[in-house]
Design a protein around this motif. Structure first.
Motif, short mmCIF file in Angstrom:
data_model
loop_
_atom_site.label_atom_id
_atom_site.label_comp_id
_atom_site.label_asym_id
_atom_site.label_seq_id
_atom_site.Cartn_x
_atom_site.Cartn_y
_atom_site.Cartn_z
N HIS A 106 3.65 5.11 0.19
CA HIS A 106 3.17 6.31 0.87
C HIS A 106 2.89 7.45 -0.15
O HIS A 106 1.63 8.07 -0.17
CB HIS A 106 4.12 6.87 1.77
N ILE A 107 3.63 7.61 -1.22
CA ILE A 107 3.40 8.61 -1.98
C ILE A 107 2.27 8.49 -2.90
O ILE A 107 1.12 9.07 -3.24
CB ILE A 107 4.61 8.70 -3.06
N THR A 108 1.91 7.27 -3.42
CA THR A 108 0.88 6.70 -4.28
C THR A 108 -0.51 6.64 -3.48
O THR A 108 -1.59 7.37 -3.90
CB THR A 108 0.92 5.39 -4.82
N LEU A 109 -0.45 6.44 -2.23
CA LEU A 109 -1.66 6.25 -1.32
C LEU A 109 -2.15 7.89 -1.04
O LEU A 109 -3.42 8.19 -1.11
CB LEU A 109 -1.36 5.40 0.00
N THR A 110 -1.25 8.47 -0.86
CA THR A 110 -1.24 10.01 -0.20
C THR A 110 -1.92 10.76 -1.70
O THR A 110 -2.85 11.57 -1.44
CB THR A 110 0.08 10.74 -0.09
N TYR A 111 -1.46 10.50 -2.92
CA TYR A 111 -1.87 11.17 -4.18
C TYR A 111 -3.23 10.71 -4.51
O TYR A 111 -4.19 11.40 -4.67
CB TYR A 111 -1.03 10.89 -5.29
N GLY A 112 -3.70 9.27 -4.45
CA GLY A 112 -4.83 8.84 -4.58
C GLY A 112 -5.81 9.18 -3.75
O GLY A 112 -6.93 9.79 -3.98
#
Length: 169
Positions: A106-112
């Motif tokens: 979730h963190i990486t998908l949101t940041y990207g």
């Protein structure tokens, strides 16, 4: 050891005396083949017991709770039973790993998504990850919670139990 959320405490009162409860449990645990549709395996020692429900032959359920209990003799013929139910530790560890991977995803998908699409991308990523968080909730409700309910429903008529309270820790 408290293992949130896969840990439940149940307290019951029975109209049967403590000795009768323990003899019924010992007899049920000693069965080699089930005499009814409920088959449980376990051990007793004084007024303490441990058991798990055995499900149909040839099938497995890793969410099947491991139950620990204590019978406390009461006034007259009444007895109080405290039961703790927990999930098997390997399943608990697996659940923590999968949940941690979901949070990291979730963190990486949101940041990207924020880097490429801005706020619209963040909303999209949150919507997609909500499906994964929903799957975790269903995993808990239809896995562990359903099995603990079946186990308490198995014991209640057999030992003449009435629930007092349920705590989840």
């Amino acid at each position: 050891m408290q293992t949130f959320p896969f840990y439940e405490h149940h307290t019951f009162v029975s109209s049967l005396p403590a000795d009768e409860l323990m003899s019924r449990l010992s007899g049920k645990f000693a069965e080699e083949t089930p005499t009814d549709e409920h088959f449980i395996k376990g051990k007793t020692k004084a007024f303490i017991f441990k058991f798990h429900r055995v499900i149909a032959s040839g099938s497995r359920n890793s969410f099947n709770p491991i139950c620990y209990g204590e019978v406390i003799p009461g006034e007259g013929k009444k007895a109080t039973i405290h039961i703790k139910m927990r999930i098997a530790y390997p399943i608990y560890i697996l659940w923590i790993i999968i949940f941690s991977m979901t949070v990291f995803g979730h963190i990486t998908l949101t940041y990207g998504s924020f880097q490429t699409d801005g706020v619209t991308g963040v909303l999209f990523a949150t919507g997609i990850m909500a499906l994964f968080y929903g799957a975790h909730y269903l995993f808990y409700q239809f896995g562990f919670k359903r099995s603990t309910k079946k186990t308490t429903l198995l014991l209640a008529p057999y030992l003449d139990l009435r629930p007092i309270k349920v705590e989840r820790r």
